[in-house]
Scaffold this motif. Structure first.
Motif, PDB file in Angstrom:
ATOM      1  N   GLY A   6       0.854  -1.179   0.000  1.00 45.40           N
ATOM      2  CA  GLY A   6       0.000   0.000   0.000  1.00 45.40           C
ATOM      3  C   GLY A   6       0.889   1.228   0.000  1.00 45.40           C
ATOM      4  N   GLU A   8       0.307   4.164   0.817  1.00 43.81           N
ATOM      5  CA  GLU A   8       0.075   5.058   1.950  1.00 43.81           C
ATOM      6  C   GLU A   8       0.429   4.380   3.281  1.00 43.81           C
ATOM      7  N   ASP A   9       1.095   3.248   3.222  1.00 41.82           N
ATOM      8  CA  ASP A   9       1.445   2.455   4.407  1.00 41.82           C
ATOM      9  C   ASP A   9       2.475   3.206   5.256  1.00 41.82           C
ATOM     10  N   PHE A  36      -0.201  -0.567  -4.524  1.00 45.05           N
ATOM     11  CA  PHE A  36      -1.608  -0.166  -4.550  1.00 45.05           C
ATOM     12  C   PHE A  36      -1.753   1.266  -4.056  1.00 45.05           C
ATOM     13  N   GLU A  39      -3.859   2.751  -0.592  1.00 47.53           N
ATOM     14  CA  GLU A  39      -3.983   1.709   0.437  1.00 47.53           C
ATOM     15  C   GLU A  39      -2.923   1.905   1.508  1.00 47.53           C
ATOM     16  N   GLU A  40      -3.281   1.478   2.709  1.00 47.94           N
ATOM     17  CA  GLU A  40      -2.347   1.543   3.830  1.00 47.94           C
ATOM     18  C   GLU A  40      -1.842   0.135   4.136  1.00 47.94           C
ATOM     19  N   PHE A  43      -5.145  -4.025   3.072  1.00 52.39           N
ATOM     20  CA  PHE A  43      -5.948  -3.410   2.028  1.00 52.39           C
ATOM     21  C   PHE A  43      -7.416  -3.366   2.427  1.00 52.39           C
ATOM     22  N   ARG A  44      -8.099  -2.303   2.005  1.00 46.72           N
ATOM     23  CA  ARG A  44      -9.510  -2.098   2.337  1.00 46.72           C
ATOM     24  C   ARG A  44     -10.422  -2.165   1.110  1.00 46.72           C
ATOM     25  N   LYS A  45      -9.891  -1.773  -0.040  1.00 45.35           N
ATOM     26  CA  LYS A  45     -10.710  -1.715  -1.253  1.00 45.35           C
ATOM     27  C   LYS A  45     -10.866  -3.115  -1.843  1.00 45.35           C
ATOM     28  N   ASN A  48      -8.752  -4.080  -4.836  1.00 42.79           N
ATOM     29  CA  ASN A  48      -7.335  -4.311  -4.530  1.00 42.79           C
ATOM     30  C   ASN A  48      -7.122  -5.638  -3.816  1.00 42.79           C
ATOM     31  N   ILE A  49      -8.051  -6.018  -2.981  1.00 45.40           N
ATOM     32  CA  ILE A  49      -7.969  -7.324  -2.318  1.00 45.40           C
ATOM     33  C   ILE A  49      -8.052  -8.430  -3.373  1.00 45.40           C
ATOM     34  N   SER A  52      -4.803  -8.495  -5.411  1.00 45.28           N
ATOM     35  CA  SER A  52      -3.666  -9.079  -4.686  1.00 45.28           C
ATOM     36  C   SER A  52      -3.788 -10.596  -4.612  1.00 45.28           C
TER      37      SER A  52
END
Length: 80
Positions: A6, A8-9, A36, A39-40, A43-45, A48-49, A52
């Protein structure tokens, strides 16, 4: 090894993952890196899950030489 990052991690910043990818690339180890946006750490979206998981399946299918039942978007595997 495959990495999912992510961008934004703040737990594992992208530069740390990129350093590991570079080290493996330099040693000639098969490596893939999928980043991604937005994402931090974790993943939340949903898209994207899904991406991955399909990328992981693709990576394993290439490394362990088996066919996937349904086609998935490939990832670039360096040193393979």
């Amino acid at each position: 090894m495959i990495f999912f990052q992510g961008l934004e991690d703040r737990v594992v910043p992208p530069n740390q993952t990129e350093a590991m990818v570079t080290a493996l690339r330099t040693k000639g180890v098969p490596v893939a890196y999928v980043a991604f946006e937005g994402e931090e750490h974790g993943f939340r979206k949903a898209a994207n899950i899904k991406r991955s998981l399909s990328a992981e399946l693709y990576f394993y299918s290439r490394i362990f030489n088996f066919e996937i039942a349904q086609p998935v978007e490939p990832v670039v595997i360096e040193n393979f």
